[in-house]
Write a protein that holds these residues in place. Structure first.
Motif, PDB file in Angstrom:
ATOM      1  N   GLU A   2       0.839  -1.204   0.000  1.00 56.36           N
ATOM      2  CA  GLU A   2       0.000   0.000   0.000  1.00 56.36           C
ATOM      3  C   GLU A   2       0.869   1.248   0.000  1.00 56.36           C
ATOM      4  O   GLU A   2       1.920   1.297   0.629  1.00 56.36           O
ATOM      5  CB  GLU A   2      -0.966   0.027   1.190  1.00 56.36           C
ATOM      6  N   ALA A   4       0.573   5.789  -1.257  1.00 59.55           N
ATOM      7  CA  ALA A   4      -0.147   6.905  -1.874  1.00 59.55           C
ATOM      8  C   ALA A   4       0.877   7.843  -2.472  1.00 59.55           C
ATOM      9  O   ALA A   4       2.015   7.930  -2.014  1.00 59.55           O
ATOM     10  CB  ALA A   4      -0.999   7.635  -0.834  1.00 59.55           C
ATOM     11  N   ALA A  24      -3.857   6.237  -4.690  1.00 57.74           N
ATOM     12  CA  ALA A  24      -3.333   5.275  -3.724  1.00 57.74           C
ATOM     13  C   ALA A  24      -3.634   3.880  -4.237  1.00 57.74           C
ATOM     14  O   ALA A  24      -4.430   3.686  -5.155  1.00 57.74           O
ATOM     15  CB  ALA A  24      -3.960   5.487  -2.347  1.00 57.74           C
ATOM     16  N   TYR A  25      -2.983   2.902  -3.634  1.00 55.50           N
ATOM     17  CA  TYR A  25      -3.280   1.505  -3.953  1.00 55.50           C
ATOM     18  C   TYR A  25      -3.106   0.658  -2.708  1.00 55.50           C
ATOM     19  O   TYR A  25      -2.451   1.069  -1.739  1.00 55.50           O
ATOM     20  CB  TYR A  25      -2.397   0.979  -5.092  1.00 55.50           C
ATOM     21  N   ALA A  26      -3.699  -0.510  -2.733  1.00 61.99           N
ATOM     22  CA  ALA A  26      -3.558  -1.477  -1.642  1.00 61.99           C
ATOM     23  C   ALA A  26      -3.770  -2.857  -2.232  1.00 61.99           C
ATOM     24  O   ALA A  26      -4.792  -3.497  -2.029  1.00 61.99           O
ATOM     25  CB  ALA A  26      -4.569  -1.193  -0.536  1.00 61.99           C
ATOM     26  N   LEU A  47      -7.931   9.678  -4.897  1.00 64.98           N
ATOM     27  CA  LEU A  47      -8.182   9.995  -3.494  1.00 64.98           C
ATOM     28  C   LEU A  47      -9.165  11.152  -3.350  1.00 64.98           C
ATOM     29  O   LEU A  47      -9.080  12.143  -4.082  1.00 64.98           O
ATOM     30  CB  LEU A  47      -6.873  10.367  -2.796  1.00 64.98           C
ATOM     31  N   ALA A  56      -3.999   8.450   3.554  1.00 65.65           N
ATOM     32  CA  ALA A  56      -4.354   7.412   2.586  1.00 65.65           C
ATOM     33  C   ALA A  56      -3.364   6.263   2.622  1.00 65.65           C
ATOM     34  O   ALA A  56      -3.757   5.085   2.574  1.00 65.65           O
ATOM     35  CB  ALA A  56      -4.417   8.009   1.182  1.00 65.65           C
ATOM     36  N   MET A  60      -5.432   2.649   3.463  1.00 64.53           N
ATOM     37  CA  MET A  60      -6.016   1.867   2.380  1.00 64.53           C
ATOM     38  C   MET A  60      -6.095   0.370   2.675  1.00 64.53           C
ATOM     39  O   MET A  60      -7.171  -0.226   2.665  1.00 64.53           O
ATOM     40  CB  MET A  60      -5.242   2.109   1.086  1.00 64.53           C
ATOM     41  N   ILE A  64      -9.581  -1.401   3.732  1.00 68.89           N
ATOM     42  CA  ILE A  64     -10.150  -2.415   2.843  1.00 68.89           C
ATOM     43  C   ILE A  64     -10.293  -3.744   3.574  1.00 68.89           C
ATOM     44  O   ILE A  64     -11.294  -4.445   3.429  1.00 68.89           O
ATOM     45  CB  ILE A  64      -9.291  -2.552   1.578  1.00 68.89           C
ATOM     46  N   THR A 207      -9.469  -8.413  -3.551  1.00 69.26           N
ATOM     47  CA  THR A 207      -8.935  -7.195  -4.177  1.00 69.26           C
ATOM     48  C   THR A 207      -8.193  -7.460  -5.490  1.00 69.26           C
ATOM     49  O   THR A 207      -7.523  -6.568  -5.996  1.00 69.26           O
ATOM     50  CB  THR A 207      -7.950  -6.494  -3.219  1.00 69.26           C
ATOM     51  N   THR A 217     -13.212   0.015  -1.965  1.00 68.07           N
ATOM     52  CA  THR A 217     -12.859   1.417  -1.722  1.00 68.07           C
ATOM     53  C   THR A 217     -14.088   2.312  -1.728  1.00 68.07           C
ATOM     54  O   THR A 217     -14.133   3.295  -0.971  1.00 68.07           O
ATOM     55  CB  THR A 217     -11.833   1.909  -2.758  1.00 68.07           C
TER      56      THR A 217
END
Length: 262
Positions: A2, A4, A24-26, A47, A56, A60, A64, A207, A217
């Motif tokens: 994760e 951002a 951002a990602y996770a 975001l 973030a 994230m 999640i 995910t 999200t």
């Protein structure tokens, strides 16, 4: 898994993102301990303006995780009795607040009295110490004497038996981590005397596509907007001191979320 940051450039055919977008990602693949990296565009999430980059980065993956644990692995209902292990931790704080917003009675399990105060501040109706050998009996008694409906346990080996003992008939143990080690080989017969169900969810399976990630999200950002989830300010370490950050986590010297800043 994760992070951002800001989009620097996009590849051919990318229409939904542009340089300058805050994202951002996770998700997989791992590799967030860097200053720059390439990611699949459809696994990045734009975001909301109200969410800072640091918030973030800290939120994230944990948010999640809480999203699918509370709504899909076991759907928490108003009136449910819920136990959350490591209630003062990053995922734990989100689980407690969100479960409370869903109408549950929340019991937080923590390692110190100071962390018990944090857990109560995050919506726990009752905060118990993990070192108390009778915590499961106390939680069961609090839940009208019948036991709790669900236990969210990220600790693993050290808490598995007590988590089972806290559950009501037809209760559900969600084992989603193993901070203290793998629970090991066990017979499922011990679950039968109270018809207990057991889940061992894998984050990736919730995910691993853009559609799945978007569902989580969207739910998380709605919870942020409603106040069911709070994006707290994380503890920050320089990326160069990642080793110290890991040592502090392993030594249980942190609460809430931690981010590494390049």
């Amino acid at each position: 898994m994760e992070a951002a940051g800001v989009v620097e450039s996009v590849g051919a055919g990318v229409a939904d993102l542009a340089p300058g977008d805050r994202v951002a990602y996770a998700c997989a693949p791992p590799g967030a301990y860097v200053s720059n990296r390439v990611m699949p565009a459809d696994m990045l999430v734009k975001l909301p303006a109200a969410l800072s980059d640091r918030q973030a980065a800290a939120l994230m993956l944990k948010g999640i995780t809480a999203s699918f644990l509370l709504h899909e692995v076991y759907a928490v209902k108003p009136g449910d009795y819920v136990v959350v292990h490591a209630a003062a931790g990053g995922v734990g704080q989100i689980l407690c607040r969100w479960a409370k917003a869903l109408g549950a009675h929340v019991v937080g399990i923590v390692s110190t009295p100071a962390k018990a105060e944090i857990a109560r501040g995050c919506g726990c109706d009752l905060a118990l110490l993990s070192g108390d050998p009778d915590w499961a009996a106390t939680a069961r008694a609090y839940a009208e004497g019948r036991g709790v409906d669900v236990v969210y346990d990220a600790v693993g080996a050290a808490t598995f038996e007590a988590s089972l003992a806290a559950l009501a008939p037809r209760g559900h143990l969600v084992s989603f981590g193993q901070a203290s080690g793998d629970v090991g080989a066990r017979s499922i017969d011990q679950l039968a005397h109270r018809s207990i169900t057991l889940s061992r969810p894998n984050y990736t399976h919730y995910t691993d596509t853009a559609a799945k990630l978007a569902a989580q999200t969207t739910r998380l950002f709605a919870a942020l907007e409603s106040g069911a989830v709070v994006a707290t300010e994380p503890r920050v370490y320089p990326l160069a001191e990642a080793g110290r950050a890991h040592a502090d986590l392993e030594g249980r010297r942190t609460t809430g979320a931690t981010v590494l800043l390049p």
